[in-house]
Design a protein around this motif. Structure first.
Motif, PDB file in Angstrom:
ATOM      1  N   GLN A   1       0.801  -1.222   0.000  1.00 59.30           N
ATOM      2  CA  GLN A   1       0.000   0.000   0.000  1.00 59.30           C
ATOM      3  C   GLN A   1       0.838   1.280   0.000  1.00 59.30           C
ATOM      4  O   GLN A   1       0.377   2.326  -0.468  1.00 59.30           O
ATOM      5  CB  GLN A   1      -0.954   0.006   1.199  1.00 59.30           C
ATOM      6  CG  GLN A   1      -1.988  -1.105   1.162  1.00 59.30           C
ATOM      7  CD  GLN A   1      -2.902  -1.027  -0.040  1.00 59.30           C
ATOM      8  OE1 GLN A   1      -3.466   0.023  -0.357  1.00 59.30           O
ATOM      9  NE2 GLN A   1      -3.045  -2.147  -0.748  1.00 59.30           N
ATOM     10  N   SER A   2       2.056   1.194   0.501  1.00 62.30           N
ATOM     11  CA  SER A   2       2.899   2.390   0.590  1.00 62.30           C
ATOM     12  C   SER A   2       3.718   2.631  -0.678  1.00 62.30           C
ATOM     13  O   SER A   2       4.478   3.596  -0.756  1.00 62.30           O
ATOM     14  CB  SER A   2       3.855   2.266   1.786  1.00 62.30           C
ATOM     15  OG  SER A   2       4.685   1.124   1.635  1.00 62.30           O
ATOM     16  N   LEU A   3       3.545   1.767  -1.684  1.00 57.79           N
ATOM     17  CA  LEU A   3       4.279   1.914  -2.941  1.00 57.79           C
ATOM     18  C   LEU A   3       3.316   2.258  -4.068  1.00 57.79           C
ATOM     19  O   LEU A   3       2.162   1.824  -4.072  1.00 57.79           O
ATOM     20  CB  LEU A   3       5.014   0.616  -3.299  1.00 57.79           C
ATOM     21  CG  LEU A   3       6.065   0.100  -2.316  1.00 57.79           C
ATOM     22  CD1 LEU A   3       6.695  -1.184  -2.841  1.00 57.79           C
ATOM     23  CD2 LEU A   3       7.140   1.163  -2.060  1.00 57.79           C
ATOM     24  N   THR A   4       3.784   3.036  -5.040  1.00 57.66           N
ATOM     25  CA  THR A   4       2.968   3.341  -6.212  1.00 57.66           C
ATOM     26  C   THR A   4       2.832   2.087  -7.084  1.00 57.66           C
ATOM     27  O   THR A   4       3.511   1.074  -6.866  1.00 57.66           O
ATOM     28  CB  THR A   4       3.620   4.443  -7.060  1.00 57.66           C
ATOM     29  OG1 THR A   4       4.874   3.954  -7.564  1.00 57.66           O
ATOM     30  CG2 THR A   4       3.841   5.706  -6.244  1.00 57.66           C
TER      31      THR A   4
ATOM     32  N   TYR B   1      -1.182   5.292  -5.949  1.00 59.68           N
ATOM     33  CA  TYR B   1      -1.075   4.253  -4.914  1.00 59.68           C
ATOM     34  C   TYR B   1      -2.276   3.306  -5.020  1.00 59.68           C
ATOM     35  O   TYR B   1      -3.309   3.658  -5.601  1.00 59.68           O
ATOM     36  CB  TYR B   1      -1.010   4.905  -3.534  1.00 59.68           C
ATOM     37  CG  TYR B   1       0.282   5.652  -3.297  1.00 59.68           C
ATOM     38  CD1 TYR B   1       1.405   4.996  -2.782  1.00 59.68           C
ATOM     39  CD2 TYR B   1       0.392   7.006  -3.623  1.00 59.68           C
ATOM     40  CE1 TYR B   1       2.610   5.674  -2.587  1.00 59.68           C
ATOM     41  CE2 TYR B   1       1.592   7.696  -3.434  1.00 59.68           C
ATOM     42  CZ  TYR B   1       2.689   7.017  -2.922  1.00 59.68           C
ATOM     43  OH  TYR B   1       3.887   7.680  -2.752  1.00 59.68           O
TER      44      TYR B   1
ATOM     45  N   ASN C   1       5.392  -0.996  -7.085  1.00 58.29           N
ATOM     46  CA  ASN C   1       4.940  -2.360  -6.824  1.00 58.29           C
ATOM     47  C   ASN C   1       5.424  -3.319  -7.910  1.00 58.29           C
ATOM     48  O   ASN C   1       5.863  -4.429  -7.622  1.00 58.29           O
ATOM     49  CB  ASN C   1       3.409  -2.415  -6.738  1.00 58.29           C
ATOM     50  CG  ASN C   1       2.891  -2.308  -5.312  1.00 58.29           C
ATOM     51  OD1 ASN C   1       2.955  -3.249  -4.534  1.00 58.29           O
ATOM     52  ND2 ASN C   1       2.376  -1.135  -4.969  1.00 58.29           N
TER      53      ASN C   1
END
Length: 237
Positions: free
Chosen positions: A107-110, A147, A114
C-alpha cells in the motif's frame, strides 16, 4: 517422466503422490489425497471445484509457498520437495509468478514501485524500464504513480499481473484472479492473462470458480474432497 527421478524435459510441473495433512484440535486432517499429474511447458490449466476441496492448498504447494506432507513436486526440473524455504524462495524468484485474489499490493508503494519490486529483489537490470514497459502492456501507464488505494479493483489486479510477469516467469500461478472483480473488469483481466501467457510462452495454472475462465484453458482439473481428476480436454481448433 524419465528415469533417475527426473521429469521429462517438456514438463513444467510434475506432481507425484503429493499429499497434505494438517493437525487440528480433533486430530489429523488430510486435505489432499495422493495427487499425481503433469503440466507441460506453455500449457494452460484450470483447477476447479467447490470451496474447501483443496484447490488453493494444491496451488500453494505447486508454487512452493507451502510444504507437502509426502510426495514429490518437480518445478522446471528442480525438486521442490527437497528444498528448504530459502531455496524455494530463490526458485520462485527465478521461475514463478503468483497472482492473488486479494491483489497483495504494497500500500505504501505506487503502481510502478509495486511492479518494480520483484525485479529489484531479483537483481534484474533496469527494473524501472521493465516496469514502465509492462504497465504500458496492461494499459496502466497513466496510473503508474498512483497508490493502490487510488486504483479500482480491476486496476489493482492489472498491477498485480504486471508485477507477476515482470521477471518473465516460466510458470504463472493465479488463485481466483477474477474473484473480486465485476464482470467488465473480469473480462479485461482474463484476456490479459491469456495474452501475456501466449506472448511469453508462460505455463499458466489457475484456480477459479469462473466457468468461462476455466473453459479458456487447455485443460480443466477438478478437485473434490482432496482428490484430483481430469474433467475436460479442449478440442483442437
Amino acid at each position: 517422466m524419465t528415469q533417475h527421478g527426473k521429469t521429462d524435459s517438456s514438463s513444467s510441473i510434475s506432481a507425484r503422490q503429493v499429499t497434505k495433512t494438517v493437525t487440528t484440535g480433533e486430530g489429523k486432517l488430510q486435505i489432499l489425497q495422493p495427487i499425481s499429474f503433469e503440466v507441460m511447458a506453455g500449457e494452460s490449466i484450470a483447477i476447479v471445484g467447490a470451496s474447501g476441496s483443496g484447490k488453493s492448498t494444491l496451488l500453494g504447494l505447486l508454487a512452493g509457498l507451502d510444504e507437502t506432507s509426502s510426495g514429490e513436486i518437480w518445478l522446471e526440473g528442480s525438486p521442490l520437495h527437497n528444498l528448504d524455504e530459502e531455496a524455494r524462495a530463490r526458485l520462485r524468484g527465478e521461475k514463478v509468478g503468483f497472482i492473488f485474489q486479494s491483489f497483495m499490493l504494497v500500500q505504501s508503494l505506487t503502481a510502478l514501485e509495486n511492479v518494480m519490486l520483484p525485479a529489484q529483489i531479483a537483481g534484474l537490470s533496469d527494473p524501472k524500464g521493465r516496469a514502465e514497459q509492462i504497465l504500458d502492456q496492461v494499459g496502466l501507464s497513466h496510473r503508474a504513480h498512483h497508490y493502490p488505494n487510488q486504483l479500482s479493483g480491476g486496476e489493482q489486479q492489472r498491477v498485480a499481473i504486471a508485477r507477476a510477469f515482470i521477471g518473465q516467469p516460466k510458470i504463472l500461478f493465479a488463485d481466483e484472479p477474477t474473484g473480486n472483480l465485476d464482470a467488465a473488469n473480469s473480462g479485461k483481466v482474463e484476456q490479459l492473462l491469456f495474452d501475456l501467457n501466449k506472448q511469453n510462452g508462460t505455463t499458466l495454472v489457475l484456480v477459479t470458480h469462473d466457468d468461462e475462465l476455466a473453459a479458456r484453458c487447455q485443460r480443466q482439473l477438478r478437485m473434490h474432497a482432496g482428490e484430483l481428476s481430469e474433467v475436460a480436454l479442449k478440442e483442437a481448433s
